[in-house]
Design an enzyme around this catalytic site. Structure first.
Site, short mmCIF file in Angstrom:
data_model
loop_
_atom_site.label_atom_id
_atom_site.label_comp_id
_atom_site.label_asym_id
_atom_site.label_seq_id
_atom_site.Cartn_x
_atom_site.Cartn_y
_atom_site.Cartn_z
CB THR A 118 28.28 -18.53 -25.57
OG1 THR A 118 28.56 -17.76 -24.40
CG2 THR A 118 27.57 -19.82 -25.20
CB CYS A 119 29.84 -14.95 -29.09
SG CYS A 119 30.25 -16.19 -30.32
CG ASP A 120 27.16 -13.19 -22.88
OD1 ASP A 120 25.95 -13.02 -23.01
OD2 ASP A 120 27.86 -12.57 -22.07
N GLY A 121 30.49 -12.17 -23.26
CA GLY A 121 31.59 -11.84 -22.35
C GLY A 121 31.36 -12.34 -20.94
CG ASN A 145 26.60 -18.09 -29.36
OD1 ASN A 145 27.72 -17.95 -28.86
ND2 ASN A 145 26.10 -17.18 -30.14
#
Ligand code: PLP
Length: 352
Positions: free
Chosen positions: A287-290, A330
């Site tokens: 996903t685009c989460d850090g 996402n």
């Protein structure tokens, strides 16, 4: 666990893996269930569990939770606060309550850090309050924290429970709840097996047996289902970043690998079809989460020829995975669970 802890009522902690096939199997095996919400209550009843074998172990309850429990015939509850005792007295008169003690959870991979449990003084007062309110002050117990690696943690809990029982004299609780926390094998060091925990438990019980022989309950979650599951992920991307090799999978923190938070649980990994030389990696989710990085500090090594499309298997992933998956962060679907060997290899479903 039945062999290792004979005479102990095993209440499976449903949150570890609430799949209907898992619950149905455990009903067939004669298990009882430790549950925490109306949703888990419904799952247990649908799986065929008897209400007498259901214990509401969550000390944090809504009025509607207690009403749902009572309507279903649940009569056993864990508590750790005066307002909750009063709630039970109002909504489930006559029910059997056990008080959860706060005990040291230092050796646990996922400690509770003060979220639950009464002190010994408070436990004595809570059991008295329950009795005075017409409840059955039935038990005392504890939970040593999940993936507990120190068998002596149970011994310390038993000693604390015995001190509470001793102070209650003729009203000493008839039941002792040993909680969960029994560990399963993971990477990053040896894990005691349930036998080692049972040995520590038996020795501690023996110290008090001359005056207190409570009925025993345990609430294993992870230990009953962890080793039963393999989580299959697919490699999406391999990239070099600042001198480190990053491997991105199609399963991450939000598709069921919640216990990689803080790198608490380091799963054993397997890479079918890739057996060559290995090297260190940073392992990340899709996903685009850090935060969706599984392991940055743990010593994780994967084959150097690993490439997009390859499979990475997480072993011992039957507990606390599918039940933690988000509904669609996402746009990624929650982790599917396959309980029959003939269904999990099909190409359409094999991605995760
Ligand atoms: C989660 C939980 C368990 C199970 O813990 P495991 O570490 O999976 O064995 C047992 N009891 C209570 C009250 C729980 O919340």
């Amino acid at each position: 666990m039945r062999t290792t802890l004979p005479g102990v009522e095993l209440c499976y902690a449903v949150k570890a893996n609430p799949h209907p096939d898992v619950l149905a199997l455990l009903v067939d095996e004669g298990a009882s269930f430790d549950l925490a919400s109306p949703g888990e209550l419904d799952l247990c009843l649908l799986a065929g569990a008897r209400p007498a074998g259901l214990s509401w172990g969550n000390p944090v309850k809504k009025v509607t939770d207690v009403r749902a429990a009572r309507a279903a015939g649940v009569t056993r509850f864990t508590t750790d606060a005066p307002a909750d005792v009063d709630l039970l007295a109002r909504e489930a008169p006559g029910a059997a309550v056990g008080v959860r003690l706060a005990v040291g959870d230092d050796g646990a991979a996922t400690p509770f850090a003060g979220k639950f449990g009464a002190t010994e003084d408070e436990a004595v007062a809570l059991l008295g309050r329950a009795r005075a309110a017409g409840l059955e002050a039935a038990g005392v117990g504890f939970h040593v924290g999940s993936q507990q690696r120190d068998p002596q943690a149970w011994a310390r809990g038993i000693d604390a429970a015995a001190r509470v029982a001793a102070r209650l004299g003729g009203h000493a609780p008839a039941e002792l709840n040993l909680g969960g926390g029994f560990p399963t094998p993971h990477a990053g060091g040896p894990t005691p097996d349930v036998t080692a925990c049972a040995t520590a438990i038996r020795a501690a019980l023996a110290r008090h047996a001359s005056w207190w022989r409570p009925r025993l309950v345990a609430e294993p979650g992870r230990a009953l289902v962890g080793e039963a599951g393999v989580l299959r992920a697919e490699v999406v991307l391999v990239a070099e970043r600042a001198g480190r090799r990053w491997v991105y999978l199609d399963v991450g923190r939000y598709q069921g690998l919640a216990e990689t938070e803080g790198e608490m649980i380091v799963y054993r990994l397997r890479t079918p079809g890739r057996g060559g030389e290995v090297g260190p990696v940073v392992l990340a989710g899709p996903t685009c989460d850090g935060d969706d990085v599984l392991y940055r500090h743990a010593d994780v090594r994967l084959p150097l020829d690993l490439a997009a499309g390859d499979v990475v298997e997480f072993l011992g992933a039957g507990a606390y995975t599918a039940s933690y998956a988000s509904v669609g962060f996402n746009g990624l679907p929650p982790l599917p669970t396959y309980t029959r060997p003939d269904t999990h290899e099909t190409p359409e479903e094999g991605g995760n």
